[in-house]
Design a protein around this motif. Sequence first.
Motif, PDB file in Angstrom:
ATOM      1  N   ILE A  70      31.303   9.844  49.362  1.00 44.07           N
ATOM      2  CA  ILE A  70      31.605  10.885  50.341  1.00 44.07           C
ATOM      3  C   ILE A  70      32.359  12.010  49.624  1.00 44.07           C
ATOM      4  N   PRO A  71      31.716  13.147  49.410  1.00 44.86           N
ATOM      5  CA  PRO A  71      32.403  14.277  48.786  1.00 44.86           C
ATOM      6  C   PRO A  71      32.959  15.242  49.833  1.00 44.86           C
ATOM      7  N   LEU A  72      33.878  16.079  49.406  1.00 42.62           N
ATOM      8  CA  LEU A  72      34.381  17.178  50.227  1.00 42.62           C
ATOM      9  C   LEU A  72      34.529  18.393  49.330  1.00 42.62           C
ATOM     10  N   TYR A  73      33.717  19.412  49.591  1.00 39.59           N
ATOM     11  CA  TYR A  73      33.718  20.607  48.758  1.00 39.59           C
ATOM     12  C   TYR A  73      34.269  21.814  49.515  1.00 39.59           C
ATOM     13  N   GLY A  74      35.076  22.598  48.819  1.00 38.16           N
ATOM     14  CA  GLY A  74      35.395  23.939  49.255  1.00 38.16           C
ATOM     15  C   GLY A  74      34.421  24.874  48.569  1.00 38.16           C
ATOM     16  N   PHE A 103      25.830  29.836  45.982  1.00 39.78           N
ATOM     17  CA  PHE A 103      27.120  29.219  46.289  1.00 39.78           C
ATOM     18  C   PHE A 103      27.597  28.360  45.127  1.00 39.78           C
ATOM     19  N   ILE A 104      28.904  28.167  45.071  1.00 38.60           N
ATOM     20  CA  ILE A 104      29.537  27.289  44.094  1.00 38.60           C
ATOM     21  C   ILE A 104      30.766  26.668  44.752  1.00 38.60           C
ATOM     22  N   GLY A 105      31.034  25.404  44.461  1.00 41.39           N
ATOM     23  CA  GLY A 105      32.155  24.740  45.108  1.00 41.39           C
ATOM     24  C   GLY A 105      32.703  23.593  44.282  1.00 41.39           C
ATOM     25  N   ALA A 106      33.838  23.079  44.699  1.00 44.76           N
ATOM     26  CA  ALA A 106      34.485  21.966  44.014  1.00 44.76           C
ATOM     27  C   ALA A 106      35.342  21.204  45.012  1.00 44.76           C
ATOM     28  N   GLY A 107      35.650  19.948  44.667  1.00 45.28           N
ATOM     29  CA  GLY A 107      36.503  19.145  45.526  1.00 45.28           C
ATOM     30  C   GLY A 107      36.476  17.676  45.138  1.00 45.28           C
ATOM     31  N   PRO A 108      37.191  16.846  45.891  1.00 43.34           N
ATOM     32  CA  PRO A 108      37.274  15.414  45.579  1.00 43.34           C
ATOM     33  C   PRO A 108      36.113  14.627  46.180  1.00 43.34           C
ATOM     34  N   TYR A 109      35.961  13.405  45.732  1.00 44.84           N
ATOM     35  CA  TYR A 109      35.016  12.472  46.336  1.00 44.84           C
ATOM     36  C   TYR A 109      35.621  11.066  46.301  1.00 44.84           C
ATOM     37  N   VAL A 110      35.152  10.215  47.197  1.00 47.57           N
ATOM     38  CA  VAL A 110      35.485   8.793  47.182  1.00 47.57           C
ATOM     39  C   VAL A 110      34.182   8.016  47.226  1.00 47.57           C
ATOM     40  N   GLY A 111      34.187   6.829  46.625  1.00 49.72           N
ATOM     41  CA  GLY A 111      32.971   6.036  46.573  1.00 49.72           C
ATOM     42  C   GLY A 111      33.242   4.559  46.755  1.00 49.72           C
ATOM     43  N   GLY A 135      31.839  18.978  41.373  1.00 56.23           N
ATOM     44  CA  GLY A 135      31.500  20.380  41.539  1.00 56.23           C
ATOM     45  C   GLY A 135      30.050  20.520  41.969  1.00 56.23           C
ATOM     46  N   ILE A 136      29.728  21.594  42.658  1.00 59.36           N
ATOM     47  CA  ILE A 136      28.378  21.825  43.134  1.00 59.36           C
ATOM     48  C   ILE A 136      28.056  23.309  43.053  1.00 59.36           C
ATOM     49  N   ALA A 137      26.804  23.614  42.751  1.00 59.09           N
ATOM     50  CA  ALA A 137      26.332  24.999  42.731  1.00 59.09           C
ATOM     51  C   ALA A 137      24.884  24.995  43.188  1.00 59.09           C
ATOM     52  N   GLY A 138      24.438  26.091  43.780  1.00 54.05           N
ATOM     53  CA  GLY A 138      23.064  26.106  44.238  1.00 54.05           C
ATOM     54  C   GLY A 138      22.654  27.425  44.846  1.00 54.05           C
ATOM     55  N   TYR A 139      21.476  27.386  45.463  1.00 60.24           N
ATOM     56  CA  TYR A 139      20.914  28.604  46.044  1.00 60.24           C
ATOM     57  C   TYR A 139      20.152  28.255  47.315  1.00 60.24           C
ATOM     58  N   ASP A 140      20.461  28.961  48.401  1.00 67.89           N
ATOM     59  CA  ASP A 140      19.738  28.841  49.661  1.00 67.89           C
ATOM     60  C   ASP A 140      18.625  29.884  49.678  1.00 67.89           C
ATOM     61  N   ASN A 158      20.106  22.596  44.414  1.00 70.82           N
ATOM     62  CA  ASN A 158      21.511  22.442  44.026  1.00 70.82           C
ATOM     63  C   ASN A 158      21.647  21.597  42.772  1.00 70.82           C
ATOM     64  N   ALA A 159      22.773  21.750  42.122  1.00 75.28           N
ATOM     65  CA  ALA A 159      23.143  20.945  40.965  1.00 75.28           C
ATOM     66  C   ALA A 159      24.595  20.536  41.138  1.00 75.28           C
ATOM     67  N   SER A 160      24.930  19.321  40.714  1.00 75.45           N
ATOM     68  CA  SER A 160      26.298  18.845  40.886  1.00 75.45           C
ATOM     69  C   SER A 160      26.787  18.114  39.636  1.00 75.45           C
ATOM     70  N   TYR A 161      28.098  18.057  39.515  1.00 78.77           N
ATOM     71  CA  TYR A 161      28.754  17.381  38.389  1.00 78.77           C
ATOM     72  C   TYR A 161      29.846  16.482  38.944  1.00 78.77           C
ATOM     73  N   GLN A 162      30.000  15.306  38.358  1.00 81.28           N
ATOM     74  CA  GLN A 162      30.961  14.326  38.854  1.00 81.28           C
ATOM     75  C   GLN A 162      31.822  13.798  37.716  1.00 81.28           C
TER      76      GLN A 162
END
Length: 206
Positions: A105-109, A121-129, A162-167, A175-179
């Motif tokens: 479960i991630p949470l991005y700003g 868009f580009i964002g970052a935040g924590p996740y729990v697994g 982190g996440i970045a992408g295009y609508d 989208n692309a993400s990094y963990q």
Amino acid sequence: MKKNTLTFIFAVGALIFFSQLSAQENPLSVGFKAGTGLSNYRLSGDMKSFTSKMSIGGSVGGFVKYDLSSNFALQSGIDLYYSTSKLDSKVDKSSNKLKSLGVEIPLYGIVQGKLGSGKAFIGAGPYVGYGISMKSNGVNLFKNSNEAGKLVMNRFDYGLGGIAGYDFDKNWQINASYQLGIADLLKGKGGSMKNHGISVGIAYKF
């Protein structure tokens, strides 16, 4: 007088904030996503006698996004993932393939803006697994093992992403993400294993 001034400033700020929300045609969106990626483990301590090689995996899930304004949003959701990684010993040249199944479960700003006919868009935040299953050569590594040399792993994980992408339009997204895992997944003292992964995917929003 000071109290009244602060109240006035707060009221004006709240009015601007909520007027931005009301200006959104539909600030809440939900969607489904799927992706593929590469993952391995960052090793330290006694685990430095091993090398963790990236292997392919995948994920499916859903997400909820709330636009706070035209340029800022919060996004969360849940992902079901399957990941693999080869763990090679530098000592005896043996190799084990780790296969993991779990949920995150991630949470991005998110910062977003118009780009061409769509929105970047580009964002970052924590996740729990939470790990559902993790096996090596048929052995469940989430359960205690009496066999010498067998890894015993923790189910719970957390870290930063982190996440970045295009609508492209109101519906389709790439989208692309990094963990970067922070939790030590290896039970016991002397060594450490932490998650690490990258992924690319597509999403459909409603």
